[in-house]
Design a protein around this motif. Structure first.
Motif, mmCIF file in Angstrom:
data_model
loop_
_atom_site.group_PDB
_atom_site.id
_atom_site.type_symbol
_atom_site.label_atom_id
_atom_site.label_comp_id
_atom_site.label_asym_id
_atom_site.label_seq_id
_atom_site.Cartn_x
_atom_site.Cartn_y
_atom_site.Cartn_z
ATOM 1 N N MET A 155 0.744 -1.078 0.098
ATOM 2 C CA MET A 155 0.038 0.143 -0.044
ATOM 3 C C MET A 155 0.843 1.234 0.048
ATOM 4 O O MET A 155 1.922 1.254 0.875
ATOM 5 N N THR A 156 0.681 2.109 -1.031
ATOM 6 C CA THR A 156 1.399 3.355 -1.234
ATOM 7 C C THR A 156 0.601 4.336 0.079
ATOM 8 O O THR A 156 -0.286 4.230 0.643
ATOM 9 N N GLY A 157 1.684 5.147 0.292
ATOM 10 C CA GLY A 157 1.397 6.403 1.437
ATOM 11 C C GLY A 157 -0.008 7.234 0.672
ATOM 12 O O GLY A 157 -0.554 7.771 1.748
ATOM 13 N N SER A 158 -0.433 7.263 -0.502
ATOM 14 C CA SER A 158 -1.197 7.887 -0.982
ATOM 15 C C SER A 158 -2.760 7.344 -0.704
ATOM 16 O O SER A 158 -3.830 7.804 -0.824
ATOM 17 N N GLU A 159 -2.558 5.918 -0.520
ATOM 18 C CA GLU A 159 -3.770 5.068 -0.406
ATOM 19 C C GLU A 159 -4.392 5.348 0.861
ATOM 20 O O GLU A 159 -3.524 5.225 1.863
ATOM 21 N N GLU A 160 -5.758 5.221 1.040
ATOM 22 C CA GLU A 160 -6.326 5.309 2.188
ATOM 23 C C GLU A 160 -6.442 3.837 2.871
ATOM 24 O O GLU A 160 -6.794 2.989 2.255
ATOM 25 N N SER A 161 -6.520 3.939 4.273
ATOM 26 C CA SER A 161 -6.709 2.415 4.923
ATOM 27 C C SER A 161 -8.157 2.326 4.802
ATOM 28 O O SER A 161 -9.113 3.104 4.720
ATOM 29 N N PRO A 162 -8.406 0.770 4.871
ATOM 30 C CA PRO A 162 -10.107 0.622 4.338
ATOM 31 C C PRO A 162 -10.762 0.801 5.739
ATOM 32 O O PRO A 162 -10.196 0.768 6.979
ATOM 33 N N SER A 163 -11.946 1.078 5.621
ATOM 34 C CA SER A 163 -12.801 1.298 6.568
ATOM 35 C C SER A 163 -14.181 1.306 6.127
ATOM 36 O O SER A 163 -14.437 0.845 5.034
ATOM 37 N N PHE A 164 -15.226 0.975 7.025
ATOM 38 C CA PHE A 164 -16.460 0.512 6.681
ATOM 39 C C PHE A 164 -17.700 1.574 7.342
ATOM 40 O O PHE A 164 -17.464 1.774 8.599
ATOM 41 N N ARG A 165 -18.467 2.193 6.527
ATOM 42 C CA ARG A 165 -19.434 3.044 7.002
ATOM 43 C C ARG A 165 -20.822 2.254 6.924
ATOM 44 O O ARG A 165 -21.359 2.147 6.003
ATOM 45 N N LEU A 166 -21.519 2.309 8.342
ATOM 46 C CA LEU A 166 -22.694 1.921 8.438
ATOM 47 C C LEU A 166 -23.693 2.840 8.810
ATOM 48 O O LEU A 166 -23.524 3.386 9.956
ATOM 49 N N ALA A 167 -24.935 3.011 8.042
ATOM 50 C CA ALA A 167 -26.102 3.974 8.269
ATOM 51 C C ALA A 167 -26.941 3.088 8.992
ATOM 52 O O ALA A 167 -27.115 1.994 8.720
ATOM 53 N N TYR A 168 -27.864 3.672 9.711
ATOM 54 C CA TYR A 168 -28.935 2.811 10.447
ATOM 55 C C TYR A 168 -29.986 3.740 10.810
ATOM 56 O O TYR A 168 -29.998 5.002 11.083
ATOM 57 N N VAL A 169 -31.582 3.303 10.561
ATOM 58 C CA VAL A 169 -32.582 4.202 10.974
ATOM 59 C C VAL A 169 -32.654 3.944 12.342
ATOM 60 O O VAL A 169 -32.615 3.200 13.107
ATOM 61 N N PRO A 170 -33.619 5.011 13.062
ATOM 62 C CA PRO A 170 -33.966 5.108 14.549
ATOM 63 C C PRO A 170 -34.854 3.896 14.700
ATOM 64 O O PRO A 170 -35.572 3.305 13.973
ATOM 65 N N GLY A 171 -34.434 3.187 15.834
ATOM 66 C CA GLY A 171 -35.036 2.063 16.227
ATOM 67 C C GLY A 171 -34.271 0.720 16.029
ATOM 68 O O GLY A 171 -34.136 -0.044 16.724
ATOM 69 N N VAL A 172 -33.202 0.827 15.211
ATOM 70 C CA VAL A 172 -32.478 -0.338 14.900
ATOM 71 C C VAL A 172 -31.037 -0.153 15.813
ATOM 72 O O VAL A 172 -30.565 0.926 16.061
ATOM 73 N N THR A 173 -30.945 -1.063 16.423
ATOM 74 C CA THR A 173 -29.735 -1.334 17.419
ATOM 75 C C THR A 173 -28.688 -2.174 16.826
ATOM 76 O O THR A 173 -28.555 -3.600 17.137
ATOM 77 N N PRO A 174 -27.604 -1.525 16.297
ATOM 78 C CA PRO A 174 -26.508 -2.453 15.764
ATOM 79 C C PRO A 174 -25.628 -2.653 16.548
ATOM 80 O O PRO A 174 -24.391 -3.306 16.068
ATOM 81 N N SER A 175 -25.306 -2.340 17.775
ATOM 82 C CA SER A 175 -24.366 -2.573 18.642
ATOM 83 C C SER A 175 -23.986 -4.138 18.739
ATOM 84 O O SER A 175 -22.496 -4.326 18.656
ATOM 85 N N LYS A 176 -24.790 -4.974 18.548
ATOM 86 C CA LYS A 176 -24.104 -6.401 18.513
ATOM 87 C C LYS A 176 -23.220 -6.685 17.376
ATOM 88 O O LYS A 176 -22.307 -7.425 17.382
ATOM 89 N N TRP A 177 -23.932 -6.529 16.323
ATOM 90 C CA TRP A 177 -23.070 -6.647 14.971
ATOM 91 C C TRP A 177 -21.690 -5.975 15.106
ATOM 92 O O TRP A 177 -20.769 -6.225 14.452
ATOM 93 N N VAL A 178 -21.800 -4.594 15.602
ATOM 94 C CA VAL A 178 -20.656 -3.745 15.411
ATOM 95 C C VAL A 178 -19.510 -4.424 16.331
ATOM 96 O O VAL A 178 -18.427 -4.424 15.938
ATOM 97 N N PRO A 221 -10.301 -6.195 13.520
ATOM 98 C CA PRO A 221 -9.771 -5.119 14.447
ATOM 99 C C PRO A 221 -9.048 -3.939 13.596
ATOM 100 O O PRO A 221 -8.951 -2.761 14.207
ATOM 101 N N ASP A 222 -8.633 -4.104 12.537
ATOM 102 C CA ASP A 222 -7.724 -3.255 11.634
ATOM 103 C C ASP A 222 -8.585 -2.445 10.684
ATOM 104 O O ASP A 222 -8.376 -1.665 10.045
ATOM 105 N N VAL A 223 -9.828 -2.862 10.368
ATOM 106 C CA VAL A 223 -10.890 -1.893 9.901
ATOM 107 C C VAL A 223 -11.852 -1.287 10.560
ATOM 108 O O VAL A 223 -12.891 -1.725 11.055
ATOM 109 N N PRO A 224 -11.771 -0.111 10.865
ATOM 110 C CA PRO A 224 -12.717 0.708 11.528
ATOM 111 C C PRO A 224 -14.100 0.782 11.003
ATOM 112 O O PRO A 224 -14.161 1.115 9.886
ATOM 113 N N LEU A 225 -15.168 0.812 11.762
ATOM 114 C CA LEU A 225 -16.468 0.605 11.416
ATOM 115 C C LEU A 225 -16.959 2.088 12.141
ATOM 116 O O LEU A 225 -17.026 2.209 13.258
ATOM 117 N N THR A 226 -17.459 2.876 11.237
ATOM 118 C CA THR A 226 -18.009 4.149 11.754
ATOM 119 C C THR A 226 -19.621 4.192 11.589
ATOM 120 O O THR A 226 -20.152 3.682 10.518
#
Length: 264
Positions: free
Chosen positions: A1-24, A32-37
């Motif tokens: 991976m070159t210095g210009s490349e971004e580290s992988p990450s995962f962005r998760l959206a959720y609607v009110p009422g859904v609780t994603p904490s268990k899956w996160v 552990p090396d792929v942050p989830l936001t």
């Protein structure tokens, strides 16, 4: 991976009422090396957020416009009616839509239930949000029919809710853009939500099975059982074996010594 490349990450959206904490939590354990936001979006906003790549995947409420989106239905929620604690409906465990015919039932603009016609009598104005409608229920203006998770999310001590029958139910789904730029991460999250184990063939690379250890012959084949002390030798050659007649086995067959007989 070159210095210009971004580290992988995962962005998760959720609607009110859904609780994603268990899956996160499971995600953080497995990757552990792929942050989830996380980001919260309204049910109406969710499809456009996914199409605009504002998130890699999201929990949505069906039905949605499926154009350019994939979706996997996950579960269906119970529908409830939110009422003041001193309301007559609070005295029963379940109520039908027909029993609310004479009640004012609020219908907020962000309502996610797929109504043909909401039950009860409509209010003069529709509240902007479900949260606003909850405040109006507490003020005695009317009742509110919502998925159970939203009744829990906006819980108040002066309100309660009861199951209602004869009305639509809310279906929660996991959705993502069809041309997803991070398909491997989406597939990983789908596996987590569906309960696949870390060694699943459709999940991450399975841990190779460990070779079974061969059972070792204790002491090796060359080692023979040693006879117990005092039991070596053949049946008739045992040292110190006793003669059945009382003599020693070593003296068996030997001539008895004594004085010679006199001849007459």
């Amino acid at each position: 991976m070159t210095g210009s490349e971004e580290s992988p990450s995962f962005r998760l959206a959720y609607v009110p009422g859904v609780t994603p904490s268990k899956w996160v939590r499971i995600w953080n354990e497995r990757l552990p090396d792929v942050p989830l936001t996380l980001s919260t979006v309204t049910a109406a906003e969710a499809p456009d957020v996914l199409r605009g790549r504002g998130a890699d995947a999201g929990f949505v409420r069906l039905p949605i416009d499926r154009k350019d989106l994939s979706a996997i239905p996950l579960y269906t929620e119970t529908t409830v009616v939110v009422v003041p604690k001193d309301h007559i409906v609070a005295a029963v465990e379940e109520v039908s839509a027909e029993e609310l015919a004479d009640e004012i039932v609020l219908h907020p603009l962000d309502d996610t239930l797929d109504w043909e016609r909401p039950p009860g009598r409509p209010a003069l104005e529709r509240p902007a949000t479900t949260e606003d409608a909850i405040e109006l229920v507490a003020a005695g203006v009317g009742l509110l029919v919502v998925p159970q998770s939203l009744a829990r999310l906006y819980h108040r001590k002066d309100l309660t809710y009861r199951t209602i029958t004869g009305v639509p139910e809310s279906r929660v789904a996991l959705s993502w853009p069809e041309e997803e730029p991070t398909p491997d991460l989406v597939e990983e999250f789908i596996g987590i939500v569906r309960g696949r184990t870390v060694n699943s063939s459709r999940g991450r690379t399975p841990t190779p099975p460990q070779p079974k250890q061969k059972r070792s012959d204790k002491g090796g084949a060359a080692q023979q059982r040693k006879p117990a002390a005092g039991k070596a030798g053949g049946k008739s050659g045992k040292p110190g074996a006793r003669n059945p007649r009382g003599g020693s086995g070593a003296a068996k067959g030997a001539a008895k010594r004594g004085k010679p007989r006199r001849r007459p």
